[in-house]
Design an enzyme around this catalytic site. Structure first.
Site, PDB file in Angstrom:
ATOM      1  CE  LYS A  22      -2.404   2.688   3.534  1.00  0.00           C
ATOM      2  NZ  LYS A  22      -1.372   3.299   4.352  1.00  0.00           N
ATOM      3  CB  CYS A 117      -4.720   6.474  10.493  1.00  0.00           C
ATOM      4  SG  CYS A 117      -5.267   5.066   9.540  1.00  0.00           S
ATOM      5  CG  ASP A 306       2.446   1.268   9.626  1.00  0.00           C
ATOM      6  OD1 ASP A 306       2.082   2.107  10.475  1.00  0.00           O
ATOM      7  OD2 ASP A 306       2.847   1.586   8.495  1.00  0.00           O
TER       8      ASP A 306
HETATM    9  N1  EPU Z   1       7.303  13.889  11.311  1.00  0.00           N
HETATM   10  C1  EPU Z   1       7.596  15.184  11.611  1.00  0.00           C
HETATM   11  N2  EPU Z   1       7.631  16.096  10.594  1.00  0.00           N
HETATM   12  C2  EPU Z   1       7.392  15.744   9.299  1.00  0.00           C
HETATM   13  C3  EPU Z   1       7.091  14.403   8.992  1.00  0.00           C
HETATM   14  C4  EPU Z   1       7.049  13.488  10.018  1.00  0.00           C
HETATM   15  O1  EPU Z   1       7.819  15.540  12.767  1.00  0.00           O
HETATM   16  O2  EPU Z   1       7.433  16.605   8.423  1.00  0.00           O
HETATM   17  C5  EPU Z   1       7.279  12.881  12.395  1.00  0.00           C
HETATM   18  C6  EPU Z   1       5.898  12.258  12.580  1.00  0.00           C
HETATM   19  O3  EPU Z   1       5.101  13.041  13.438  1.00  0.00           O
HETATM   20  C7  EPU Z   1       6.239  10.894  13.149  1.00  0.00           C
HETATM   21  C8  EPU Z   1       7.584  10.559  12.483  1.00  0.00           C
HETATM   22  O4  EPU Z   1       8.107  11.801  12.015  1.00  0.00           O
HETATM   23  O5  EPU Z   1       6.460  11.013  14.532  1.00  0.00           O
HETATM   24  C9  EPU Z   1       7.493   9.587  11.331  1.00  0.00           C
HETATM   25  O6  EPU Z   1       6.524  10.032  10.395  1.00  0.00           O
HETATM   26  P1  EPU Z   1       6.606   9.649   8.844  1.00  0.00           P
HETATM   27  O7  EPU Z   1       6.704  10.919   8.069  1.00  0.00           O
HETATM   28  O8  EPU Z   1       7.633   8.608   8.641  1.00  0.00           O
HETATM   29  O9  EPU Z   1       5.166   9.036   8.597  1.00  0.00           O
HETATM   30  P2  EPU Z   1       4.253   9.195   7.319  1.00  0.00           P
HETATM   31  O10 EPU Z   1       5.110   9.297   6.103  1.00  0.00           O
HETATM   32  O11 EPU Z   1       3.222  10.233   7.533  1.00  0.00           O
HETATM   33  C10 EPU Z   1       4.176   6.653   6.753  1.00  0.00           C
HETATM   34  C11 EPU Z   1       3.118   5.628   6.552  1.00  0.00           C
HETATM   35  C12 EPU Z   1       2.478   5.272   7.889  1.00  0.00           C
HETATM   36  C13 EPU Z   1       3.562   4.768   8.844  1.00  0.00           C
HETATM   37  C14 EPU Z   1       4.687   5.797   8.952  1.00  0.00           C
HETATM   38  C15 EPU Z   1       5.873   5.315   9.794  1.00  0.00           C
HETATM   39  C16 EPU Z   1       2.331   6.192   4.346  1.00  0.00           C
HETATM   40  C17 EPU Z   1       1.236   6.738   3.493  1.00  0.00           C
HETATM   41  N3  EPU Z   1       2.100   6.178   5.648  1.00  0.00           N
HETATM   42  O12 EPU Z   1       3.519   7.781   7.307  1.00  0.00           O
HETATM   43  O13 EPU Z   1       1.596   4.216   7.604  1.00  0.00           O
HETATM   44  O14 EPU Z   1       3.012   4.544  10.117  1.00  0.00           O
HETATM   45  O15 EPU Z   1       5.184   6.128   7.640  1.00  0.00           O
HETATM   46  O16 EPU Z   1       6.392   4.146   9.251  1.00  0.00           O
HETATM   47  O17 EPU Z   1       3.353   5.746   3.852  1.00  0.00           O
HETATM   48  C18 EPU Z   1      -0.266   2.831   7.860  1.00  0.00           C
HETATM   49  O18 EPU Z   1       0.041   2.303   6.781  1.00  0.00           O
HETATM   50  O19 EPU Z   1      -1.122   2.349   8.645  1.00  0.00           O
HETATM   51  C19 EPU Z   1       0.413   4.072   8.254  1.00  0.00           C
HETATM   52  C20 EPU Z   1      -0.060   4.890   9.189  1.00  0.00           C
END
Ligand code: EPU
Length: 419
Positions: A22, A117, A306
């Site tokens: 996904k 989410c 996850d």
């Molecule tokens: N963060 C920041 N600033 C940013 C971006 C992130 O502080 O600009 C922090 C977040 O608050 C968090 C950490 O960095 O504490 C990691 O966040 P990340 O950016 O890695 O998460 P994301 O890209 O928003 C993706 C997945 C999530 C998964 C996370 C961590 C996608 C669409 N979503 O989210 O997947 O939990 O990486 O591995 O790729 C899921 O599939 O159920 C899901 C939530």
């Protein structure tokens, strides 16, 4: 409104085949916007987030042809609209990848702040920092983000936090930029490598994806014309591995990359499960009550956040007291309140939860609070005695392809019911 009705108490046995990832799919679909032409994407998971993304791409001028249930052809030749449909982009998190890809393609984009989410605060400051470093002007106003640039120029960007989304988004924005971009302290998840491989197949020059330093040499254009098959979903594979543990089952999981699952395999062995790996197949067998274990979620290659709710179900049933420390999201223990309704003994405090293992769970009506919580509740329902009803399953449909069909094939008594 649909719900899943599960009659529990059956150990899961048999074979399951894993779908495409996904979190790779929702990045590769917007990445096609960097191509001026066509490409074919195979092993695309047939899930609601993918369907939403296809809807967005069509609304901004792409032509999408479904070849099979898991394969599409995308022609982006006529994409010219820079304003994404705000009502759809608001619905899910991964719509933020439109910023990087549309900036790269048109130097101009407007999307709404992403939904997705509810896992606590989900800032995008690192994405914005990256776009600005490349030369974009980013304005956040009334829930929308506008990013524009005269031109994008490669530079060095150090990520203050390890972020999957920011790493991919900056990679997307820099593929067609002038010069070389270096992303330091990059995330290393398998889907980052997959997006880089996709872009390289189409003519990009990205090196180092999968390490914490990614180098992107800007190219003039992406050729397209090629086919790309999405990597198997390691979170879906991990979900089935942990369901074998929770139900004292014996599951052979096909089409997975065992290397991506090392942290999960290690914990399963620690909990007393038997793991056999053979090429792209993993068999997980559990013959006794799982041992207690402590878990800390971390960026890849650490234990994935996850899979935290799914392993939480196993620990609820384990012999002894276990702890989970959640280091990525501030609010990922909402599922524990639902497990407590099923007889689990869990205390969640801030970013930690304490599990006093019980011998069995009993079925109850429960609410899926997010995608992975939903998967965990299905596993709990299959492991529990009696009837469980899982509500709010739209979260689950966003990210798992035919989840009840796959569990049913493993022997679960699970039905989707329309109320
Ligand atoms: N963060 C920041 N600033 C940013 C971006 C992130 O502080 O600009 C922090 C977040 O608050 C968090 C950490 O960095 O504490 C990691 O966040 P990340 O950016 O890695 O998460 P994301 O890209 O928003 C993706 C997945 C999530 C998964 C996370 C961590 C996608 C669409 N979503 O989210 O997947 O939990 O990486 O591995 O790729 C899921 O599939 O159920 C899901 C939530």
């Amino acid at each position: 409104m649909e719900k899943l009705v599960i009659t529990g108490g059956t150990p899961l046995k048999g074979e399951v085949t894993i779908s495409g990832a996904k979190n790779a799919a929702v990045a590769i679909l917007p990445a096609t916007l960097l191509i001026n032409g066509t490409c074919t994407i195979e092993n695309l998971p047939n899930i609601n987030d993918v369907k939403l993304y296809c809807e967005i791409l069509e609304k901004i001028g792409a032509k999408i042809t479904w070849i099979t249930r898991n394969e599409i052809k995308i022609d982006t030749t006529n994409v010219c609209c820079t304003k994404a449909p705000l009502d759809i982009t608001r619905k899910f998190r991964a719509s933020y990848y439109l910023i990087g890809s549309m900036l790269g393609r048109c130097k101009d984009v407007q999307v709404s702040l992403p939904g997705g989410c509810n896992l606590g605060a989900r800032p995008i400051d690192q994405h914005i920092k990256g776009f600005e470093a490349l030369g974009a002007n980013v304005v956040v106003n009334q829930g929308n983000i506008t990013a524009t640039a005269k031109k994008l120029t490669g530079t060095s960007i150090y990520m203050d936090v390890v972020s999957v989304g920011a790493t991919i988004n900056v990679m997307l924005a820099s593929v067609l930029a002038e010069g070389t971009t270096i992303i330091d302290n990059a995330a290393k998840e398998p889907h980052i490598v997959d997006v880089a491989n996709f872009l390289n197949t189409m003519g990009a020059d990205i090196r180092g994806a999968g390490t914490d330093m990614i180098k992107i040499n800007g190219v003039k254009e992406l050729r397209g014309g090629a086919s790309y098959s999405i990597v198997p979903d390691q979170i879906e594979a991990g979900t089935f591995m942990l369901s074998a543990m929770a139900t004292k089952g014996d599951i052979t999981i096909k089409n997975c990359i065992t290397k991506h699952l090392e942290s999960v395999t290690a914990k399963i062995i620690e909990m007393g499960g038997l793991v056999e790996e053979d090429g792209d197949t993993i068999r997980v067998k559990c013959t006794k009550r799982p041992n207690r274990a402590n878990i800390k979620t971390l960026p890849y290659p650490g234990f994935p956040t996850d899979l935290q709710p799914q392993i939480g179900v196993v620990l609820s049933l384990a012999d002894g007291t276990s702890t989970i420390n959640e280091s990525i999201w501030e609010s990922r223990f909402q599922y524990t309140q639902e497990l407590v309704k099923m007889g689990a003994k869990i205390t969640a405090q801030g970013k930690s939860a304490f599990f006093e293992g019980v011998k069995s769970l009993s079925g109850a009506p429960v609410c899926s609070t997010d995608l992975r919580a939903g998967a965990a509740l299905i596993i709990a329902g299959i492991a529990a005695n009696g009837k469980t009803e899982v509500y709010n399953i739209e979260h689950i449909d966003r990210g798992y392809e035919d989840i009840e069909g796959k569990f049913r094939k493993l022997g679960a008594k699970i039905e989707r019911v329309n109320e």
